[in-house]
Design a protein around this motif. Structure first.
Motif, PDB file in Angstrom:
ATOM      1  N   ILE A  98      64.338 -17.757  22.136  1.00 24.94           N
ATOM      2  CA  ILE A  98      65.776 -17.491  22.085  1.00 24.94           C
ATOM      3  C   ILE A  98      66.439 -18.106  23.319  1.00 24.94           C
ATOM      4  O   ILE A  98      65.759 -18.386  24.310  1.00 24.94           O
ATOM      5  CB  ILE A  98      66.114 -15.981  22.040  1.00 24.94           C
ATOM      6  N   ILE A  99      67.738 -18.325  23.218  1.00 26.41           N
ATOM      7  CA  ILE A  99      68.502 -18.752  24.395  1.00 26.41           C
ATOM      8  C   ILE A  99      68.832 -17.474  25.155  1.00 26.41           C
ATOM      9  O   ILE A  99      69.852 -16.809  24.899  1.00 26.41           O
ATOM     10  CB  ILE A  99      69.759 -19.528  23.996  1.00 26.41           C
ATOM     11  N   PHE A 100      67.967 -17.113  26.051  1.00 20.82           N
ATOM     12  CA  PHE A 100      67.962 -15.785  26.664  1.00 20.82           C
ATOM     13  C   PHE A 100      69.315 -15.423  27.272  1.00 20.82           C
ATOM     14  O   PHE A 100      69.783 -14.296  27.101  1.00 20.82           O
ATOM     15  CB  PHE A 100      66.874 -15.751  27.743  1.00 20.82           C
ATOM     16  N   ARG A 101      69.949 -16.348  27.947  1.00 21.06           N
ATOM     17  CA  ARG A 101      71.182 -16.030  28.670  1.00 21.06           C
ATOM     18  C   ARG A 101      72.320 -15.619  27.742  1.00 21.06           C
ATOM     19  O   ARG A 101      73.297 -15.017  28.187  1.00 21.06           O
ATOM     20  CB  ARG A 101      71.613 -17.220  29.513  1.00 21.06           C
ATOM     21  N   LEU A 102      72.189 -15.912  26.439  1.00 24.32           N
ATOM     22  CA  LEU A 102      73.241 -15.586  25.480  1.00 24.32           C
ATOM     23  C   LEU A 102      73.078 -14.182  24.878  1.00 24.32           C
ATOM     24  O   LEU A 102      73.953 -13.714  24.155  1.00 24.32           O
ATOM     25  CB  LEU A 102      73.266 -16.607  24.338  1.00 24.32           C
ATOM     26  N   TYR A 103      71.958 -13.549  25.176  1.00 24.49           N
ATOM     27  CA  TYR A 103      71.636 -12.272  24.537  1.00 24.49           C
ATOM     28  C   TYR A 103      71.897 -11.096  25.445  1.00 24.49           C
ATOM     29  O   TYR A 103      71.634 -11.144  26.655  1.00 24.49           O
ATOM     30  CB  TYR A 103      70.172 -12.246  24.096  1.00 24.49           C
ATOM     31  N   ASN A 104      72.417 -10.025  24.840  1.00 24.37           N
ATOM     32  CA  ASN A 104      72.408  -8.723  25.494  1.00 24.37           C
ATOM     33  C   ASN A 104      70.988  -8.178  25.376  1.00 24.37           C
ATOM     34  O   ASN A 104      70.367  -8.270  24.305  1.00 24.37           O
ATOM     35  CB  ASN A 104      73.384  -7.773  24.802  1.00 24.37           C
ATOM     36  N   ASN A 115      72.344 -10.478  19.860  1.00 23.71           N
ATOM     37  CA  ASN A 115      73.501 -11.367  19.916  1.00 23.71           C
ATOM     38  C   ASN A 115      74.172 -11.277  18.557  1.00 23.71           C
ATOM     39  O   ASN A 115      73.513 -11.499  17.531  1.00 23.71           O
ATOM     40  CB  ASN A 115      73.064 -12.789  20.243  1.00 23.71           C
ATOM     41  N   SER A 116      75.449 -10.970  18.525  1.00 31.17           N
ATOM     42  CA  SER A 116      76.126 -10.683  17.257  1.00 31.17           C
ATOM     43  C   SER A 116      76.076 -11.847  16.290  1.00 31.17           C
ATOM     44  O   SER A 116      76.082 -11.654  15.073  1.00 31.17           O
ATOM     45  CB  SER A 116      77.575 -10.273  17.520  1.00 31.17           C
ATOM     46  N   GLY A 117      76.009 -13.057  16.813  1.00 32.12           N
ATOM     47  CA  GLY A 117      75.989 -14.214  15.927  1.00 32.12           C
ATOM     48  C   GLY A 117      74.613 -14.791  15.673  1.00 32.12           C
ATOM     49  O   GLY A 117      74.437 -15.621  14.776  1.00 32.12           O
ATOM     50  N   ARG A 118      73.633 -14.311  16.445  1.00 32.95           N
ATOM     51  CA  ARG A 118      72.294 -14.911  16.364  1.00 32.95           C
ATOM     52  C   ARG A 118      71.212 -13.936  15.962  1.00 32.95           C
ATOM     53  O   ARG A 118      70.064 -14.343  15.767  1.00 32.95           O
ATOM     54  CB  ARG A 118      71.954 -15.526  17.732  1.00 32.95           C
ATOM     55  N   GLY A 119      71.560 -12.646  15.864  1.00 36.46           N
ATOM     56  CA  GLY A 119      70.569 -11.692  15.399  1.00 36.46           C
ATOM     57  C   GLY A 119      70.033 -10.799  16.493  1.00 36.46           C
ATOM     58  O   GLY A 119      70.480 -10.858  17.639  1.00 36.46           O
ATOM     59  N   ASN A 120      69.106  -9.939  16.117  1.00 37.14           N
ATOM     60  CA  ASN A 120      68.486  -9.050  17.098  1.00 37.14           C
ATOM     61  C   ASN A 120      66.986  -8.987  16.876  1.00 37.14           C
ATOM     62  O   ASN A 120      66.504  -9.176  15.748  1.00 37.14           O
ATOM     63  CB  ASN A 120      69.128  -7.667  17.072  1.00 37.14           C
TER      64      ASN A 120
END
Length: 116
Positions: free
Chosen positions: A27-33, A99-104
């Motif tokens: 994943i693009i880690f910095r984009l994720y909560n 990430n709301s647009g990329r999943g969990n």
């Protein structure tokens, strides 16, 4: 392939400390909560602490002042520093990426047991 790999769970005495780590890949880690959840036997999974992509943090009331969540985007890793541990902190701790647009995504969990 997304992977969240937790480590650091252990048996510790009441009042002790532990640091959990969760290494993310795929994943693009910095984009994720990122968050830590826990589930004790017979109980529902609960959110313990979260750190947003903007580094904003939240904590459940029962761990405030004892636990600290942090993230290192250079290492794709989120940490949970736990101190003054109590028997009621005993649970399987899970790492979560959202990430709301990329999943969990969820990790496989790491066991924390607080007992004398």
């Amino acid at each position: 392939q997304v992977q969240l790999v937790e480590s650091g769970g252990d048996l510790v005495q009441p009042g002790g400390s532990l640091r959990l780590s969760c290494a993310a890949s795929g994943i693009i880690f910095r984009l994720y909560n990122m968050g830590w959840y826990r589930q004790a036997p017979g109980k529902q999974r609960e959110s313990v602490a979260t750190v947003g992509s903007n580094y904003q943090t939240t904590y459940v009331d029962s761990v405030k002042g004892r636990f600290t969540i942090s993230r290192d985007n250079a290492k794709n890793t989120v940490y949970l520093q736990m101190s003054s541990l109590k028997s009621e902190d005993t649970a399987v701790y899970y790492c979560h990426a959202f990430n709301s647009g990329r999943g969990n995504y969820w990790g496989q969990g790491t066991q924390v047991t607080v007992s004398s």
